[in-house]
Enzyme design. Structure first.
Site: not given
Ligand code: DGJ
Length: 728
Positions: A477, A547
């Site tokens: 991430d 997200d």
């Molecule tokens: C952003 C990601 O896109 C989410 O799926 C998740 O992993 C969060 N970060 C966790 O902080």
């Protein structure tokens, strides 16, 4: 086929599968662009450049007032000697001057495609592609510029990149170093690109070209949610199904520029590369600089065909590693189920339920390390949090393996929390500028990956964890963009190299980690889809698309993403309702049908589902396993666009066209709605197809030309319907 050079006429003719690209060397070494489009057998100069004496367009040759770089269609335009349009590159010499004068000196043609040193790129062997390397020289400085073109035999694809070599005695600063530039002879195009924001990625925008400059870019230190490093030029009559389309996609994950300049005589200069804004690169004598690559796709059969070319090319010639052609596991991720609030028991419960419901991989998301109970701490301290997981990762992963599930783990390796041991020990390890504030975003700073020592330490920490437990999946991430971009280790004249050096070192880390752990399936993520680009896909063969997991929002997000990126790369999960991002309530069926049109998974607390819901989920996972190969590795045809109305539809079929899945989605119920018919595309009109689960048989021609009824039984908002056809 391949690359020909006519010595006498000094004309290069490049041929990919069904595409020609033609350039000419004129006068004493100017390289001009003549044609890119549908394949021609041979080029006999039907459209030689017509030179006119144009006012205010100066002349390099005093005696010829018709010759001006300002009006010449060029391949790699320069600045400072009669061309007033934006150049493809610009240099600065020790004396402060910023002009240069490149001329053709030689070229080489060879089979295959050389690797781009330290950078992601498409790849091909000697039987698959041919490469042309044209050397241009600036006589005064000794700067050599190599223009690389690779044509793929089986695809309508030409890739371009550029290498700068300082063969002179003095240092040269690159102020601008784009990867490709083409001067089209007209401006009769629409400009299509993918823009957005966090939670709203890759929305399609199409507008006619207008005089002047229009561009997309990122200066955020990531390819970004805001603009994807892709755009296309479409002829006015081009549609999803027909017409000429020219696609440009940048194989890079950092700052980029995609720009079109429509000049005074309606020529379009189309360029792409590293964003020159806040960039420079110092070349000492003997040094060289390689730009990333641009993948250019031509289609005379519309956007859909362009997309399928990108999909095929990327699946075969960009993705790498053990998972390249493997069906990807159905995962369950605990992020939206627990956020930071979990313990071992909770995790095991979700994993166990996932197994019972047909899932194959459990992914432990953010919050397992340091003292991370929220997003204010611990990035950089990659040590398991014993409070939450007292038995450690290895025990947890083994327990999950014992259930018959694989185990995956989340990391955010490029970041540092101020509230972390790493920051307390190394406050200068983040990107920063002396004396300036260090702006936080999501309570975190960006590690200075332009530094080798930082990369080594982080690689070590991540590798230790990966080696400590049976981990078969990693979600990588990256949750903020760069600010105060500067590095403590670079001298003043190299500060503007920081962002690109960061990218190069990130690629190096990724190469090392993915090579050392080849069995691990890596998924890239940046607050969802903030770094959905071919650069990342080269190392990590799937991406968390957004997200935003709301099924309705996902129609546009996944549709837009599919313009360039293969379905197998598009992570799509079923989440809880009301949806956590937009608070909408949609049926489990629709959420499943949308997510099953991508790389499928779940992201909710499965233990809280009702028995009835669990039965639906069981059916979904069983069904997806049956259609997974077709969805992930089949050909994708978009039928109805969510950007054009209330209905969305798309179709998956295989190369043999022996099977097809058709999905239809309706967002809102309409009063007094008309009855509707959906016409298919991409199936074989000469074949007979059975509607699976029934004894109904239709000709491919009927399904294509007549269409199928959209069921009138669909009632209420947020409906979906799926047909499955098998050829008989
Ligand atoms: C952003 C990601 O896109 C989410 O799926 C998740 O992993 C969060 N970060 C966790 O902080």
């Amino acid at each position: 086929m391949g690359i020909q050079f006519d010595e006498k006429k000094r004309i290069f003719h490049l041929q990919a599968k069904d595409t020609s690209y033609v350039m000419e060397v004129v006068r004493d070494g100017f390289l001009i662009h003549l044609y890119w489009g549908k394949k021609i057998n041979s080029y006999n100069q039907p459209n030689p450049v017509q030179l006119l004496d144009r006012g205010f367009s100066g002349n390099p040759y005093k005696e010829d007032r018709t010759f001006s770089l300002d009006t010449l269609p060029q391949e790699y335009p320069q600045f400072g000697n009669t061309d007033y349009r934006k150049p493809a590159y610009q240099i600065q010499l020790e004396n402060g001057s910023t002009i240069s004068d490149l001329r053709y000196t030689s070229h080489e043609v060879y089979r295959g495609k050389p690797k781009l040193e330290g950078m992601p790129a498409t790849y091909a062997n000697e039987t698959e592609a041919e490469t042309l390397a044209i050397t241009m020289e600036d006589a005064l400085t000794g700067l050599h510029v190599i223009l690389n073109y690779t044509v793929f035999d089986q695809y309508n694809v030409i890739t371009r990149s550029v290498r700068f070599i300082n063969n002179g005695q003095e240092s040269i600063k690159l102020l601008r170093a784009l990867s490709s530039s083409i001067d089209f002879h007209d401006a009769d195009f629409d400009f299509l690109h993918l823009h957005g924001a966090h939670n709203r990625e890759r929305f399609i925008e199409r507008a006619p070209l207008r005089p002047g400059i229009q561009s997309i870019e990122s200066s955020r230190g990531a390819s970004s949610h805001q603009h994807n490093p892709f755009f296309a030029l479409l002829r006015k009559d081009a549609t999803e199904f027909a017409g000429e389309v020219f696609g440009f996609n940048f194989v890079y994950s950092g700052n980029f520029l995609g720009q079109i300049e429509v000049d005074q005589f309606a020529n379009s200069r189309v360029m792409m590369g590293i964003n020159p804004f806040d960039f420079s690169w110092l070349l000492q004598p003997g040094d060289s600089f390689q730009t990333p690559e641009v993948v250019m796709v031509y289609s005379d059969s519309g956007l859909g065909d362009m997309s399928r070319t990108y999909h095929d090319l990327y699946r075969e010639h960009l993705l790498r590693g053990q998972h390249k052609q493997k069906e990807r596991p159905i995962l369950v991720n605990n992020w939206e189920a627990t956020y930071f609030d979990f313990n071992e028991e909770k995790i095991l419960d979700i994993a166990k339920t996932g197994k019972e419901l047909g899932m194959e991989l459990f992914v432990l998301d953010d919050g397992w390390f340091g003292k991370r109970d929220d997003d204010t701490t611990s990035l950089g301290d990659w040590i398991v949090d014993q409070r939450k997981l007292p038995n450690g990762l290895n025990t947890l992963a083994n327990q999950i393996n014992d259930m018959g599930m694989q185990f995956g783990l989340w990391f955010e390796p490029e970041m540092i929390s101020v509230e972390s041991d790493l920051y307390r020990e190394h406050p200068d390890w983040c990107l920063h500028v002396p004396g300036r504030n260090r702006s936080e975003s999501r309570n975190q700073l960006v590690l200075d990956l332009s530094r080798d020592d930082v990369c080594e330490e982080i690689t070590k920490q991540i590798s230790n964890i990966l080696a400590s437990a049976p981990i078969t999946y990693v979600k990588w991430d990256m949750n903020r963009h760069m600010t105060e971009v500067g590095s403590a280790l670079l001298p003043a004249e190299r500060q503007r190299e920081t962002a690109h050096r960061y990218m190069l070192n990130l690629y190096k880390m990724l190469e090392e980690i993915t090579t050392n752990f080849p069995h691990i399936l890596f998924e890239s993520c940046s607050g969802g889809g903030g770094r959905f680009d071919p650069g990342m896909l080269y190392y990590m063969p799937q991406t968390w698309t957004s997200d935003n997991t709301d099924a309705v929002s996902r129609l546009k997000i996944q549709y837009g993403t599919s313009l360039v990126y293969p379905i197998v790369t598009i992570g799509a999960h079923v989440s809880a309702v009301p949806n956590h991002q937009v608070h909408r309530i949609t049926s489990l069926k629709m959420r499943g049908d949308v997510a099953m049109s991508g790389n499928f998974g779940y992201e909710l607390d499965l233990t809280k589902m009702t028995t009835e819901e669990k039965e639906i989920v069981k059916e979904q996972t069983a069904h997806y396993k049956k259609i997974r190969k077709l969805v992930q590795y089949g050909d994708f045809y978009r039928l109805l666009s969510p950007f054009e109305g209330n209905d969305t539809a798309w179709l998956f079929t295989n190369k043999e066209k022996s099977e097809a899945i058709v999905s239809y989605y309706r967002v809102l119920a309409e009063p007094a709605a008309p009855t509707k018919v959906l016409k298919l595309d991409g199936i074989d009109v000469t074949k007979q197809y059975q509607l699976v689960g029934t004894d109904k048989i239709f000709g491919g021609d009927e399904l294509t030309y007549v269409g199928i009824n959209i069921p009138i039984e669909l009632e209420g908002d947020f409906q979906s319907y799926v047909w499955h056809f098998q050829a008989i």
